[in-house]
Design a protein around this motif. Structure first.
Motif, short mmCIF file in Angstrom:
data_model
loop_
_atom_site.label_atom_id
_atom_site.label_comp_id
_atom_site.label_asym_id
_atom_site.label_seq_id
_atom_site.Cartn_x
_atom_site.Cartn_y
_atom_site.Cartn_z
N MET A 1 12.82 -4.68 0.35
CA MET A 1 11.52 -5.29 0.23
C MET A 1 10.64 -4.56 -0.77
N SER A 2 10.95 -3.31 -1.08
CA SER A 2 10.11 -2.57 -2.01
C SER A 2 10.22 -3.10 -3.43
N ASP A 3 11.24 -3.93 -3.71
CA ASP A 3 11.39 -4.47 -5.05
C ASP A 3 10.60 -5.76 -5.27
N VAL A 4 9.90 -6.24 -4.25
CA VAL A 4 9.08 -7.44 -4.39
C VAL A 4 7.76 -7.05 -5.04
N PRO A 5 7.44 -7.63 -6.22
CA PRO A 5 6.18 -7.28 -6.88
C PRO A 5 4.98 -7.70 -6.03
N SER A 6 3.90 -6.92 -6.13
CA SER A 6 2.70 -7.24 -5.33
C SER A 6 2.17 -8.62 -5.67
N SER A 7 2.42 -9.10 -6.89
CA SER A 7 1.94 -10.43 -7.26
C SER A 7 2.66 -11.54 -6.52
N ASP A 8 3.82 -11.26 -5.93
CA ASP A 8 4.59 -12.28 -5.23
C ASP A 8 4.43 -12.23 -3.71
N LEU A 9 3.72 -11.27 -3.20
CA LEU A 9 3.61 -11.14 -1.75
C LEU A 9 2.58 -12.11 -1.18
N ASP B 1 -3.96 0.62 -0.01
CA ASP B 1 -2.58 0.16 -0.20
C ASP B 1 -2.38 -0.61 -1.51
N THR B 2 -3.39 -0.66 -2.36
CA THR B 2 -3.28 -1.45 -3.57
C THR B 2 -2.79 -0.61 -4.74
N ASP B 3 -2.11 -1.29 -5.66
CA ASP B 3 -1.69 -0.65 -6.90
C ASP B 3 -2.60 -1.17 -8.01
N ALA B 4 -2.46 -0.60 -9.21
CA ALA B 4 -3.33 -0.96 -10.33
C ALA B 4 -3.30 -2.46 -10.66
N PRO B 5 -2.12 -3.10 -10.72
CA PRO B 5 -2.14 -4.53 -11.01
C PRO B 5 -2.88 -5.37 -9.96
N LEU B 6 -2.74 -5.00 -8.69
CA LEU B 6 -3.45 -5.75 -7.65
C LEU B 6 -4.95 -5.49 -7.72
N ARG B 7 -5.35 -4.25 -7.99
CA ARG B 7 -6.79 -3.96 -8.13
C ARG B 7 -7.38 -4.75 -9.29
N LEU B 8 -6.66 -4.84 -10.40
CA LEU B 8 -7.14 -5.59 -11.54
C LEU B 8 -7.22 -7.08 -11.20
N ASP C 1 7.71 -17.48 4.21
CA ASP C 1 8.67 -17.14 5.25
C ASP C 1 9.90 -16.41 4.74
N ARG C 2 10.09 -16.38 3.42
CA ARG C 2 11.28 -15.71 2.88
C ARG C 2 11.33 -14.24 3.28
N TRP C 3 10.18 -13.60 3.37
CA TRP C 3 10.23 -12.17 3.69
C TRP C 3 9.06 -11.67 4.53
N SER C 4 8.18 -12.54 4.99
CA SER C 4 7.00 -12.08 5.71
C SER C 4 7.34 -11.24 6.94
N GLU C 5 8.45 -11.52 7.57
CA GLU C 5 8.87 -10.76 8.76
C GLU C 5 9.34 -9.36 8.41
N ARG C 6 9.84 -9.17 7.19
CA ARG C 6 10.42 -7.88 6.80
C ARG C 6 9.48 -7.01 5.97
N LEU C 7 8.26 -7.46 5.77
CA LEU C 7 7.33 -6.68 4.95
C LEU C 7 6.90 -5.41 5.66
N THR C 8 6.70 -4.35 4.89
CA THR C 8 6.14 -3.12 5.44
C THR C 8 4.65 -3.34 5.71
N ARG C 9 4.05 -2.40 6.38
CA ARG C 9 2.61 -2.49 6.66
C ARG C 9 1.82 -2.59 5.35
N SER C 10 2.16 -1.75 4.39
CA SER C 10 1.48 -1.75 3.10
C SER C 10 1.65 -3.10 2.39
N GLN C 11 2.85 -3.64 2.43
CA GLN C 11 3.10 -4.93 1.79
C GLN C 11 2.33 -6.05 2.49
#
Length: 155
Positions: free
Chosen positions: A1-9, A61-68, A14-24
Motif C-alpha cells: 500500500m505504500s506505493d499508492v500515490p497520495s493523489s490516488d487515495l 501525515d501530509t507530504d509536499a504534493p498533498l500540501r500543495l 474499495d480497491r484498497w480502503s480496507e488495507r490503508l495505513t492510518r497515515s494513508q
C-alpha cells in the motif's frame, strides 16, 4: 500500500480502503473532505470550524504534493479556514507563497502569527503585502532577519 500515490487515495475506493495505513487514511480523508468542502462557496462558522478541527490534526501525515494540492484548493476559496491556511504556510514555503499571493485579505491575528513564526521567505512575502497590519509590521521589524526585508517594510 505504500506505493499508492497520495493523489490516488480515496476512502470511497474499495480497491484498497480496507488495507490503508492510518497515515494513508488521513491523506484520503483530507482529500475527500476538502473536495466536499470546496464544492460550496460559503460555509457557516460551524462548518468551517468542523472542517478545521478535522483537518488540522491530520496535516502531520501530509507530504509536499498533498500540501500543495490542499493549498491550491483552499487558497482561492472564500470560506477557507485561516488556521488551516496558516498551518500550511508555516510548514511549506511553496504553499506559503501560493496562500499569501492569492488571499487579498488576511486577518491581523494570522498575519501576526505568520510574522512571528514564519521562515525568512514567508516574512519577505508578508512584508510585501499591501494590507500588512501594524502589529505584523512591528513583529517583522523586530525579527533578527529583518535586514533582509526592511526595505519592503519602509515602502
Amino acid at each position: 500500500m505504500s506505493d499508492v500515490p497520495s493523489s490516488d487515495l480515496r476512502l470511497s475506493d474499495d480497491r484498497w480502503s480496507e488495507r490503508l495505513t492510518r497515515s494513508q487514511k488521513h491523506i484520503a480523508l483530507i482529500r475527500d473532505l476538502t473536495e466536499f468542502y470546496v464544492q460550496k462557496p460559503f460555509h457557516s462558522q460551524s462548518e468551517q470550524h468542523q472542517y478545521q478541527e478535522l483537518i488540522l490534526p491530520m496535516l502531520a501525515d501530509t507530504d509536499a504534493p498533498l500540501r500543495l494540492w490542499l493549498s491550491r484548493q483552499l487558497a482561492p476559496h472564500p470560506a477557507a479556514p485561516w488556521l488551516v491556511l496558516a498551518a500550511l504556510a508555516l510548514v511549506d514555503e511553496t504553499c506559503a507563497a501560493l496562500i499569501v499571493s492569492q488571499r487579498e485579505k488576511m486577518p491581523d491575528a494570522i498575519q501576526l502569527e505568520l510574522a512571528r513564526m514564519g521562515s525568512l521567505s514567508l516574512a519577505t512575502l508578508l512584508a510585501q503585502r499591501a494590507d500588512l497590519t501594524p502589529s505584523a509590521h512591528d513583529m517583522l521589524s523586530k525579527r533578527p532577519d529583518a535586514e533582509h526585508y526592511s526595505a519592503l517594510l519602509k515602502a
